[in-house]
Design a protein around this motif. Structure first.
Motif, PDB file in Angstrom:
ATOM      1  N   SER A  13     -82.050 -88.981 121.496  1.00 19.03           N
ATOM      2  CA  SER A  13     -83.022 -90.067 121.348  1.00 19.03           C
ATOM      3  C   SER A  13     -82.913 -90.710 119.967  1.00 19.03           C
ATOM      4  O   SER A  13     -82.951 -91.932 119.828  1.00 19.03           O
ATOM      5  CB  SER A  13     -84.431 -89.525 121.562  1.00 19.03           C
ATOM      6  N   PHE A  14     -82.761 -89.879 118.935  1.00 22.47           N
ATOM      7  CA  PHE A  14     -82.643 -90.376 117.566  1.00 22.47           C
ATOM      8  C   PHE A  14     -81.392 -91.245 117.406  1.00 22.47           C
ATOM      9  O   PHE A  14     -81.457 -92.367 116.898  1.00 22.47           O
ATOM     10  CB  PHE A  14     -82.594 -89.204 116.585  1.00 22.47           C
ATOM     11  N   GLU A  15     -80.255 -90.715 117.826  1.00 26.70           N
ATOM     12  CA  GLU A  15     -79.002 -91.444 117.657  1.00 26.70           C
ATOM     13  C   GLU A  15     -79.004 -92.747 118.446  1.00 26.70           C
ATOM     14  O   GLU A  15     -78.498 -93.775 117.976  1.00 26.70           O
ATOM     15  CB  GLU A  15     -77.829 -90.559 118.082  1.00 26.70           C
ATOM     16  N   LYS A  16     -79.596 -92.727 119.626  1.00 23.84           N
ATOM     17  CA  LYS A  16     -79.679 -93.932 120.455  1.00 23.84           C
ATOM     18  C   LYS A  16     -80.503 -95.007 119.749  1.00 23.84           C
ATOM     19  O   LYS A  16     -80.111 -96.173 119.698  1.00 23.84           O
ATOM     20  CB  LYS A  16     -80.304 -93.592 121.810  1.00 23.84           C
ATOM     21  N   ASN A  17     -81.632 -94.607 119.177  1.00 19.83           N
ATOM     22  CA  ASN A  17     -82.523 -95.563 118.518  1.00 19.83           C
ATOM     23  C   ASN A  17     -81.859 -96.182 117.296  1.00 19.83           C
ATOM     24  O   ASN A  17     -81.902 -97.402 117.093  1.00 19.83           O
ATOM     25  CB  ASN A  17     -83.816 -94.861 118.109  1.00 19.83           C
ATOM     26  N   VAL A  18     -81.232 -95.361 116.463  1.00 22.77           N
ATOM     27  CA  VAL A  18     -80.587 -95.857 115.249  1.00 22.77           C
ATOM     28  C   VAL A  18     -79.386 -96.729 115.597  1.00 22.77           C
ATOM     29  O   VAL A  18     -79.194 -97.807 115.008  1.00 22.77           O
ATOM     30  CB  VAL A  18     -80.149 -94.683 114.346  1.00 22.77           C
ATOM     31  N   ALA A  19     -78.572 -96.299 116.560  1.00 24.93           N
ATOM     32  CA  ALA A  19     -77.391 -97.066 116.957  1.00 24.93           C
ATOM     33  C   ALA A  19     -77.781 -98.438 117.513  1.00 24.93           C
ATOM     34  O   ALA A  19     -77.162 -99.464 117.186  1.00 24.93           O
ATOM     35  CB  ALA A  19     -76.579 -96.290 117.993  1.00 24.93           C
ATOM     36  N   GLU A  20     -78.836 -98.468 118.328  1.00 22.23           N
ATOM     37  CA  GLU A  20     -79.284 -99.746 118.908  1.00 22.23           C
ATOM     38  C   GLU A  20     -79.826-100.669 117.817  1.00 22.23           C
ATOM     39  O   GLU A  20     -79.607-101.888 117.865  1.00 22.23           O
ATOM     40  CB  GLU A  20     -80.352 -99.493 119.974  1.00 22.23           C
ATOM     41  N   ALA A  21     -80.524-100.111 116.837  1.00 23.31           N
ATOM     42  CA  ALA A  21     -81.058-100.924 115.741  1.00 23.31           C
ATOM     43  C   ALA A  21     -79.931-101.522 114.907  1.00 23.31           C
ATOM     44  O   ALA A  21     -80.000-102.684 114.490  1.00 23.31           O
ATOM     45  CB  ALA A  21     -81.968-100.065 114.858  1.00 23.31           C
ATOM     46  N   LEU A  22     -78.880-100.748 114.667  1.00 17.03           N
ATOM     47  CA  LEU A  22     -77.725-101.256 113.921  1.00 17.03           C
ATOM     48  C   LEU A  22     -76.976-102.312 114.730  1.00 17.03           C
ATOM     49  O   LEU A  22     -76.513-103.313 114.183  1.00 17.03           O
ATOM     50  CB  LEU A  22     -76.792-100.102 113.552  1.00 17.03           C
ATOM     51  N   ASP A  23     -76.863-102.083 116.043  1.00 17.81           N
ATOM     52  CA  ASP A  23     -76.205-103.065 116.914  1.00 17.81           C
ATOM     53  C   ASP A  23     -76.918-104.414 116.866  1.00 17.81           C
ATOM     54  O   ASP A  23     -76.278-105.471 116.873  1.00 17.81           O
ATOM     55  CB  ASP A  23     -76.160-102.557 118.357  1.00 17.81           C
ATOM     56  N   LYS A  24     -78.245-104.380 116.798  1.00 14.12           N
ATOM     57  CA  LYS A  24     -79.021-105.626 116.723  1.00 14.12           C
ATOM     58  C   LYS A  24     -78.749-106.379 115.423  1.00 14.12           C
ATOM     59  O   LYS A  24     -78.986-107.584 115.329  1.00 14.12           O
ATOM     60  CB  LYS A  24     -80.514-105.325 116.848  1.00 14.12           C
ATOM     61  N   GLU A  25     -78.281-105.643 114.410  1.00 15.05           N
ATOM     62  CA  GLU A  25     -77.953-106.244 113.124  1.00 15.05           C
ATOM     63  C   GLU A  25     -76.455-106.538 113.033  1.00 15.05           C
ATOM     64  O   GLU A  25     -75.902-106.734 111.950  1.00 15.05           O
ATOM     65  CB  GLU A  25     -78.364-105.309 111.984  1.00 15.05           C
ATOM     66  N   ASN A  26     -75.810-106.571 114.214  1.00 17.60           N
ATOM     67  CA  ASN A  26     -74.372-106.859 114.310  1.00 17.60           C
ATOM     68  C   ASN A  26     -73.497-105.811 113.628  1.00 17.60           C
ATOM     69  O   ASN A  26     -72.435-106.127 113.067  1.00 17.60           O
ATOM     70  CB  ASN A  26     -74.067-108.249 113.730  1.00 17.60           C
ATOM     71  N   VAL A  27     -73.956-104.576 113.653  1.00 15.81           N
ATOM     72  CA  VAL A  27     -73.176-103.454 113.135  1.00 15.81           C
ATOM     73  C   VAL A  27     -72.726-102.609 114.328  1.00 15.81           C
ATOM     74  O   VAL A  27     -73.556-102.154 115.117  1.00 15.81           O
ATOM     75  CB  VAL A  27     -74.003-102.595 112.159  1.00 15.81           C
ATOM     76  N   ASN A  28     -71.438-102.408 114.463  1.00 14.78           N
ATOM     77  CA  ASN A  28     -70.900-101.627 115.573  1.00 14.78           C
ATOM     78  C   ASN A  28     -71.175-100.147 115.332  1.00 14.78           C
ATOM     79  O   ASN A  28     -70.530 -99.513 114.497  1.00 14.78           O
ATOM     80  CB  ASN A  28     -69.391-101.876 115.705  1.00 14.78           C
ATOM     81  N   ALA A  29     -72.156 -99.598 116.038  1.00 18.43           N
ATOM     82  CA  ALA A  29     -72.570 -98.206 115.828  1.00 18.43           C
ATOM     83  C   ALA A  29     -72.313 -97.378 117.080  1.00 18.43           C
ATOM     84  O   ALA A  29     -72.551 -97.826 118.199  1.00 18.43           O
ATOM     85  CB  ALA A  29     -74.049 -98.146 115.462  1.00 18.43           C
TER      86      ALA A  29
END
Length: 212
Positions: free
Chosen positions: A54-70
Motif C-alpha cells: 500500500s505504501f509503495e503504491k501510494n508513493v509511486a502513484e504520487a511521483l507518477d502524477k509529478e511526471n516521475v517514472n516510479a
C-alpha cells in the motif's frame, strides 16, 4: 486565564485540520542543487507485506502524477529477494541490475521508532485545574482516571526516508534524507497519504526528483 483558554482553543482547532505527518529534520547533499531521475525504485522496508504494498503504491502513484517514472519494489523484486538477508555482493549485483533496467534513483523508507504523546488539551486541563481549582473540583473532574483502562494518548511513528542516486560512477550516493513523523490513526491509508504529501512537498522544495 481567559486569554490562555482562547489561545489553547485556537491551537486545538488549528491542529485538528492539520496533516497527520510533518517533516522533523532533513539532510541534503551540499553538492546537489537539483536532481531529476529517469526511473525511480520505491522501497518500503517493513515485514508487513500488505502495508508495504500500500505504501509503495501510494508513493509511486504520487511521483507518477509529478511526471516521475516510479516503480514499486514489490513489482521489481522477486519474492525471494526480501525473504532472506542480502549480502553486500548481492546488493552490488542488484545495483548493476537496476542500472541495466534504466533506474538512476532509489527512494527508501523505514520506521525508526515510535512515541506515545499526550494531547495538548489534556496537558492544558491538568495545568489549569492544578492552578485554579480546589481539591474537590480537581478530584471530581479527574476521578475517571481510576476507571479508564488507558489514559488519553496518541502514537507518533518516526519514519526515515532516503533518496539515493545510483548514477554510473557514483556508489549509491545519498542525495537527501529526512525524518517524517506520522501520527497513528485507525486508517492506515490516510496515514500513508499524508506522509506522501509531506514527502512530495519536501522533494519539490529541495528540487529533487520533483522539480518545478
Amino acid at each position: 486565564m481567559n486569554k490562555l483558554i482562547t489561545t489553547v482553543f485556537l491551537i486545538v482547532i488549528f491542529c485538528s485540520g492539520c496533516s497527520s505527518s510533518k517533516l522533523i529534520k532533513a539532510y541534503k547533499n551540499p553538492e546537489t542543487y537539483t536532481f531529476e531521475a529517469s526511473k525511480v525504485l520505491v522501497i518500503g522496508m517493513t515485514a508487513n507485506k500488505e502495508l508495504r504494498s500500500s505504501f509503495e503504491k501510494n508513493v509511486a502513484e504520487a511521483l507518477d502524477k509529478e511526471n516521475v517514472n516510479a516503480v514499486k519494489s514489490v513489482d521489481f523484486f522477486e519474492t525471494s529477494f526480501t525473504n532472506r538477508k542480502q549480502t553486500i555482493e548481492e546488493l552490488n549485483a542488484l545495483e548493476s541490475q537496476l542500472l541495466e533496467a534504466g533506474f538512476d534513483a532509489i527512494v527508501l523508507t523505514k520506521v525508526v521508532g515510535q512515541q506515545t504523546k499526550v494531547p495538548l488539551i489534556a496537558v492544558y486541563d491538568a495545568v489549569e485545574k492544578g492552578k485554579h481549582n480546589t481539591f474537590d473540583k480537581y478530584y471530581y473532574g479527574n476521578q475517571n482516571l481510576f476507571f479508564d483502562k488507558e489514559p488519553a494518548h496518541y502514537i507518533v511513528y518516526s519514519t526515515e526516508t532516503s533518496l539515493y542516486c545510483i548514477c554510473p560512477g557514483k556508489e549509491r550516493e545519498l542525495l537527501w534524507q529526512g525524518t517524517i513523523e506520522v501520527t497513528k490513526s485507525s486508517n492506515s491509508k490516510r496515514n500513508i497519504k499524508d506522509y506522501t504529501k509531506t514527502l512530495i512537498k519536501t522533494l519539490k522544495e529541495n528540487n529533487l526528483l520533483v522539480v518545478e
